[in-house]
Design an enzyme around this catalytic site. Sequence first.
Site, mmCIF file in Angstrom:
data_model
loop_
_atom_site.group_PDB
_atom_site.id
_atom_site.type_symbol
_atom_site.label_atom_id
_atom_site.label_comp_id
_atom_site.label_asym_id
_atom_site.label_seq_id
_atom_site.Cartn_x
_atom_site.Cartn_y
_atom_site.Cartn_z
ATOM 1 N N GLU A 176 3.437 5.642 -18.704
ATOM 2 C CA GLU A 176 3.964 4.456 -19.377
ATOM 3 C C GLU A 176 2.842 3.757 -20.121
ATOM 4 O OE1 GLU A 176 5.850 1.476 -16.989
ATOM 5 O OE2 GLU A 176 7.091 2.891 -15.869
ATOM 6 N N GLU A 212 15.840 -3.772 -22.395
ATOM 7 C CA GLU A 212 16.740 -3.700 -21.242
ATOM 8 C C GLU A 212 17.021 -5.121 -20.744
ATOM 9 O OE1 GLU A 212 15.612 -0.378 -18.446
ATOM 10 O OE2 GLU A 212 13.925 -0.274 -19.841
ATOM 11 N N LYS A 244 16.565 -6.468 -16.789
ATOM 12 C CA LYS A 244 15.325 -6.340 -16.023
ATOM 13 C C LYS A 244 14.875 -7.724 -15.541
ATOM 14 C CE LYS A 244 12.192 -3.393 -16.536
ATOM 15 N NZ LYS A 244 11.020 -2.590 -16.956
ATOM 16 N N GLU A 247 9.396 -8.409 -19.972
ATOM 17 C CA GLU A 247 9.973 -7.246 -19.296
ATOM 18 C C GLU A 247 11.245 -6.752 -19.983
ATOM 19 O OE1 GLU A 247 9.020 -5.298 -16.647
ATOM 20 O OE2 GLU A 247 7.095 -6.293 -16.914
#
Length: 392
Positions: free
Chosen positions: A272, A326, A329, A335
């Site tokens: 990542e 997203e 999250k 985030e």
Amino acid sequence: MESSSSSSSSSLLLRVMIFWMTISGQMQYIFAVSFGINYGQIANDLPSPARVARLLQSLNVNRVKLYDADPNVLSAFTNSNVEFIIGIGNENVQNMMDSSKAVAWLQQNVQPYISQTKIICITVGNEVLSGNDTVLMSNLLPAMQSVYEALQSLGLDKQVTVSTAHSFFILGNSFPPSAGSFQQDLIPYIQPILNFHSQTNSPFLINAYPFFAYKADPGSISLAYVLFQPNAGSTDPNTNLTYDNMLYAQIDSVYAAIKAVGFTDIDVRISETGWPSQGDSDEPGATLENAEVYNGNLLRRIAMNQGTPMKPSVPINVYVFALFNENMKPGPTSERNYGLFYPNGTPVYNVGLQEGYLSIYSSSPKSMVMSEVNFIVLIVIATLLQALSMLI
């Protein structure tokens, strides 16, 4: 041999097509780079896996990392030649210590798909060693070994490796890179894991985010250095190697830490890395412009097959985080804003990726109609020019 009139018509056809694609907004710059991406699904507004499969193929993404083994995703990528890393969640690590449960997991999540979907690696747990659950930490290696033995029993160990993704914070020291070292209290866990990697020829996966370093100390860390922009760089006094970006320095510090505990034959891969396009007021640097610069420059480095100063002949192996924003999250605003794309398939910013097919994922009917109109017009033009060439 083709006649001059036919060649002229073909040339005219090409010019007309290019002109039409340009004025209709369909001519896009294609960034010829092959890279990996994290496909997270902690959201309630994502497109179907089938649409995601078409999107990723249009972008030339040939490596995808999942955090589970979603059967809908694996089925959607049948015969796609996309290589998958699939995951066993932290909540399931203890179960994997049981060999019968490990075999059952593989029979359910790998065997039905592997003949048509390229599953190349299974991650057991995620960032386990940077947590506080010492039982989970102790269970990690036995679970990895059990999954590997289950792969062997099913004859899949030559196709699929076993690993686990670590947070960069397992390092106790990362500067200068040559002095990289693991946290002392983690070495009893890490050294046996590294021995497993060495024996099974599997990669050591690390989640590395220069953004976190900049966020923690923006007054001392050069933004240009973390964004791969021109800067004075940093020289390692022990090796005289010069680093022009933080990510490469982080990768080499992991190599140094691995060497410090006795291993030199293990491949480090970035499972990542990314940069958020939005953040809270206490998250300096989390802007759309910086995210575009970081990921755009990163993809350019990947396209150049660059290695790090310590490993110049080994091209960096990177999985960008993440495919989509997203919205479910937890944590700070950042985030939920790491995605290269919004859930409707439109890019959050332009990093030079091919966007010619994205309109078919748009929630706007108008976008789809325009795409169809362009296609029909091109067919009509091609037919007319072909008829014209026959008359000449």
